[in-house]
Design an enzyme around this catalytic site. Structure first.
Site, PDB file in Angstrom:
ATOM      1  CG  HIS A 100      -0.292  -0.324   2.505  1.00 31.98           C
ATOM      2  ND1 HIS A 100      -0.103  -1.613   2.958  1.00 31.98           N
ATOM      3  CD2 HIS A 100       0.254   0.468   3.456  1.00 31.98           C
ATOM      4  CE1 HIS A 100       0.504  -1.607   4.131  1.00 31.98           C
ATOM      5  NE2 HIS A 100       0.739  -0.351   4.455  1.00 31.98           N
ATOM      6  CE1 TYR A 121      -7.910   5.895   2.803  1.00 32.57           C
ATOM      7  CE2 TYR A 121      -5.981   7.269   3.176  1.00 32.57           C
ATOM      8  CZ  TYR A 121      -7.312   6.984   3.416  1.00 32.57           C
ATOM      9  OH  TYR A 121      -8.047   7.780   4.264  1.00 32.57           O
ATOM     10  CB  THR A 122      -4.773  -0.961  -0.746  1.00 31.59           C
ATOM     11  OG1 THR A 122      -4.147  -1.338   0.478  1.00 31.59           O
ATOM     12  CG2 THR A 122      -4.343  -1.916  -1.850  1.00 31.59           C
ATOM     13  CB  CYS A 277      -8.154  -5.889   5.321  1.00 32.03           C
ATOM     14  SG  CYS A 277      -7.681  -4.143   5.273  1.00 32.03           S
TER      15      CYS A 277
END
Length: 311
Positions: A100, A121-122, A277
């Site tokens: 990420h 963030y991905t 996640c």
């Protein structure tokens, strides 16, 4: 640098070889004595074009860089997909699958002082999509970066650094992934799911089962995308769980339970990995549930080799 370019591909033939050849041949016909200069010019222009067409990774792990917002697609009242422009049309982030990025912004705090806030963030896009990267972000009333992102307009920039993270996906690294995601925790899962499916033609046989938990049906992010992927690929399956299901809901209800994990995800094995996640309370509960079902105890900070990996 990225993978070695194919110098015999159409883009090099059309963009480099043909224009250079026409320059030389045209000079040969019109003014032969200028031929050496035409050859030199063709070589210089061709070399520059080849250099400009190279795929370059832009991320720097120790340095924040600014990227301009190119497009903003509203998904719901608090969710949007943000598309950021890379320096060139052939540039890529250079983000390994499973990792990420960090986003930083200097924001005013309740006490009046300004402070640099950093969040991870991905992207939902990948390096197979040069020229830009996409972020799916849900804005929360108490979220610093998410509220800042929601306020952005096209043309403004964000600061990005990376890659970061312990997970790096490689084809067939396991036989079977079990995934449990909550809310925006779907983004790293989607990154891996898409990579696996893209790899099918070259031999990626990884099986994937996903439990995706949300509060309401309208909170399910990218449901159409997930359903389409499951429809097109027999090796990927998704099971939805809602706290507040609508009438005639055929998915799970309430919190994700050990019974759901047993029914919908692969059993513990050396060639199985469980990916988690979501919100911290959910991750804590899933770690305990997985251990009770025979998975190896999850570590406080996950490593690539762990059987239970929390992003």
């Amino acid at each position: 640098m990225a993978d070695a370019p194919d110098y015999l591909s159409k883009k090099y033939i059309d963009g480099v070889y043909i224009p250079s050849g026409l320059l030389v041949v045209g000079c040969l016909i019109v003014k032969r004595e200028w031929l050496p200069y035409a050859i030199a010019l063709a070589l210089a222009m061709g070399g520059y074009k080849v250099w400009a067409m190279q795929v370059r990774k832009v991320l720097k792990p120790n340095e924040f860089q600014s990227f301009e917002l190119k497009e903003k697609t509203i998904i719901s009242h608090n969710v949007a997909i943000y598309r950021f422009k890379l320096p060139t049309e052939t540039a890529i982030l250079g983000l390994p699958i499973g990792q990420h990025i960090s986003i930083a912004a200097t924001l005013k705090q309740p006490d009046g002082d300004s402070k640099e806030i950093v969040r991870s963030y991905t992207p939902i896009s990948g390096d197979h999509q040069p020229g830009y990267f996409d972020l799916l972000i849900k804005s929360y009333p108490t979220g610093n970066i998410s509220k800042y992102m929601a306020s952005l307009i096209v043309g403004q920039t964000i600061k990005v650094r990376g890659p970061k993270g312990a997970m790096i996906y490689t084809p067939n690294m396991v036989r079977h992934f079990g995934m449990i995601a909550g809310g925006t925790g779907i983004t790293p899962m989607l990154q891996i799911i898409r990579a696996v499916i893209r790899g099918r033609p070259t031999g990626d046989k990884t099986q994937i089962d996903l439990i995706f938990a949300n509060v309401n049906k309208e909170d399910i992010l990218l449901k159409e995308d997930l359903d389409q992927l499951a429809k097109e690929d027999a090796g990927f399956r998704v099971y939805y769980v809602l706290n507040n299901p609508p009438e005639k809901w055929d998915g799970g209800v309430g919190f994700v339970t050990p019974e759901m994990i047993t029914k919908w995800l692969p059993k513990p094995a050396d060639d199985v990995k469980l990916l988690l996640c979501g919100p911290p309370p959910m991750i804590s509960a899933m770690k305990k549930s997985s251990e009770s079902l025979g998975f190896k105890k999850a570590k406080p900070v996950s490593k690539l080799e762990d059987q239970v990996f929390a992003f």
